[in-house]
Structure formats: C-alpha cells, structure tokens
Design an enzyme around this catalytic site. Structure first.
Site, mmCIF file in Angstrom:
data_model
loop_
_atom_site.group_PDB
_atom_site.id
_atom_site.type_symbol
_atom_site.label_atom_id
_atom_site.label_comp_id
_atom_site.label_asym_id
_atom_site.label_seq_id
_atom_site.Cartn_x
_atom_site.Cartn_y
_atom_site.Cartn_z
ATOM 1 N N THR A 144 0.811 -1.209 0.000
ATOM 2 C CA THR A 144 0.000 0.000 0.000
ATOM 3 C C THR A 144 0.849 1.265 0.000
ATOM 4 O OG1 THR A 144 -1.624 -1.148 1.349
ATOM 5 C CG2 THR A 144 -1.709 1.248 1.381
ATOM 6 N N GLY B 56 1.180 -3.138 5.771
ATOM 7 C CA GLY B 56 1.262 -4.471 6.347
ATOM 8 C C GLY B 56 -0.093 -5.156 6.366
ATOM 9 N N GLY C 196 -3.556 -5.541 6.997
ATOM 10 C CA GLY C 196 -4.582 -4.557 7.296
ATOM 11 C C GLY C 196 -5.509 -4.932 8.423
#
Length: 320
Positions: free
Chosen positions: A181, A233, A235
């Site tokens: 992300t 990482g 979520g």
C-alpha cells in the site's frame, strides 16, 4: 451538509486526556515544512508529484491526492491501482481514502474498473454528505462524476493469478510483495496536514475483502493539532486496533512520531501469539515536520521529500 462530512470526533473521550497537543513541541524549534512522506520505494516518484504542489505554495490535501495518483497509474507497482494483484477470482478491486486538516474525509472500497480510486475518494469528500462508498455504489458514483471505466488487470498480473490458482495458498508469506500500500502524509507551508492511502489490497484476497487502507483511523488518520499517521502491512491488524488513530493519540500525549509508531507496533505485537508471523508498519509526522516510522519486520522503507531534497529511509523494526 459540511458538518456531516466530518469524521466522527471523539471529543468526549479526549476531554479526559491531558491537553498536551498544542504544547508538546518545543516552541523555539523551526518547523520543517513543507514536507511530504510516503511508504515504500514507490513513494519517491509519488513524493515528487506532491512536492510540485507543496513547493509552489499549494495545499497539503491537493499534494497527497496528486502524489498517490502516480503509483495508481503505474502498472509496475503491483499493489496499487492499475496493474494491481487481483483477488481470488481474478478481479482487481481497489480501496482508498483521503483526509484533510479539517477532518473532512472521503473513502471508497471494493471499487472496480476505475484507475484512480483516490480521486473518487476526494469526490466523495467534496461532493457528498458521506464518508465511504463501496462496490457498485462507488462505481456508479465515480461514473456520475465523469470517471471512465477501464480494465485494470494487466497481462502480468493475470499470469501471476493463473499461476497462484494452480496451487492457492493463504495467507501469503510475510512481505511476499515487499512493496505494499502507498500511504502519504504532508504538511504544507501553512502548517496544515493531510493524508491519503490507496491500494489494490492483499494479493489473491477473498472476493469482497477490504483491508485497513480505506478505513479512517485504521489505515490513515489526521489531526491538524497534532500530526498524522498511515500504515502498511496486514490490514486486519490495523483495523482491530484502530492503528493510525492510536499513533496520533500517542503523539497527543507528547511522544515524537518515532516513539508513537514504535509504541503502536509494540501494542499490536504484544497481543499476538507469535508476532514474528506478521508485518505491521506505521509512518507518522507531526506539525513541526518531524518524521517517524517503525515496523515488526525489517524491510519496510519510506520516502521523504522536503526543502533539503529526497531520501529513501529504512524503517526501524522490532525484528532485525
């Protein structure tokens, strides 16, 4: 209508806390701003786009939107936007959120066929009384705002999905994607903070899965009196702990961004049976332009752009 767009404030709870927010920083310190930071190596090009806005006196909210659109459009960044890893059924679904210095925010989740979910999230913030739109509703709204549908599944991503489908495993290994992300935080020359977060989510996720990235408080949080935080990482762990809100609240008590990120990671790790199996990382800034980051696993890095230039920095981590 404007007030309904505001993220629900926690004034009742915070009233009982010490009011360190506006006094926790050294008064004689020269603020480092404007400043933009973002997660992972692909944050470098994103920061450059954001810096064009900030260095010309633009607003932080415009900077973060323009910045994260760069990896959204890059098919080589396979965890964001166009070219992102598909879900278990071979469909690319995108999540994003954006938040400004007045706690206005917008979010989309489970959005398909739109290359720039962050721009749709901005429209949700600016044009509707809502915070989040999902799925078909988000897509219909995007089209009503002039966004065009397009196929986001590249040949490369499709081939990887076809290979995975022959021997599907879940969950994937830690940092199997390495680059994750993109979360971006900025403070402009006026001292106003904003943030954005956008992703295609976990590779080969179950159809309909939504992670922390579009969730205000989990994958992103901004408090203009204190600072801002974003996450990367697994979520689900940020969702369970309202991770980014926690980072900002720790800063409210006087902690630096670095101290706050570490404390938030330690809290999560302490609740896990074996934290070594997971990755969680936080990136944060405060009003002064101080930056901090911390993760469970090594390998998390972040990009910084300010008047002194651009840097790519390896985050500190619980595990070497």
């Amino acid at each position: 209508m404007h007030s309904r767009r505001h993220f629900l404030k926690v004034s009742g709870m915070l009233a009982a806390l010490p009011t360190l927010g506006k006094t926790a920083f050294a008064k004689d310190k020269v603020a480092n701003r404007p400043l933009v930071v973002s997660t992972w190596e692909h944050g470098g090009p994103a920061n450059l786009a954001a810096w064009k806005v900030l260095s010309s006196g633009g607003k932080a909210i415009d900077a973060v939107e323009q910045g994260v659109m760069i990896p959204e459009a890059d098919p080589n960044v396979m965890t964001v936007g166009y070219g992102g890893y598909p879900d278990s059924e071979g469909k690319v679904t995108l999540d994003a959120c954006i938040m400004d210095h007045k706690q206005n925010c917008g979010s989309v989740a489970f959005l398909e066929n739109i290359k720039h979910p962050i721009a749709v999230a901005r429209k949700v913030m600016d044009k509707t009384p809502h915070v989040m739109l999902v799925g078909e509703g988000a897509l219909n709204f995007a089209k009503s705002q002039g966004f065009s549908e397009e196929n986001l599944l590249t040949d490369k991503a499709k081939k990887l999905w076809q290979t995975w489908r022959k021997n599907p495993t879940w969950p994937p290994q830690i940092n199997i994607e390495n680059h994750d992300t993109i979360g971006m935080l900025a403070v402009d020359e006026r001292g106003d903070l904003s943030g954005a977060c956008t992703t295609s989510g976990a590779s080969f996720k179950l159809r309909g899965r939504v992670g922390d990235s579009p969730i205000i408080g989990a994958g992103l949080f901004v408090d203009n009196d204190i600072g801002a935080a974003t996450a990367t990482g697994m979520g689900e762990l940020m969702m369970k702990t309202v991770g980014c809100f926690s980072v900002v609240e720790i800063m409210r008590q006087g902690a630096s961004p670095q101290e706050a990120c570490k404390e938030a990671v330690e809290r999560i790790a302490s609740k896990l049976d074996d934290y070594r199996q997971y990755q969680v990382g936080f990136l944060a800034i405060n009003k002064q332009g101080d930056v901090g980051a911390y993760a469970i696993q090594s390998g998390f890095n972040y990009a910084v752009q300010d008047k002194s230039g651009a840097q790519l920095i390896d985050s500190r981590s619980k595990l070497a």
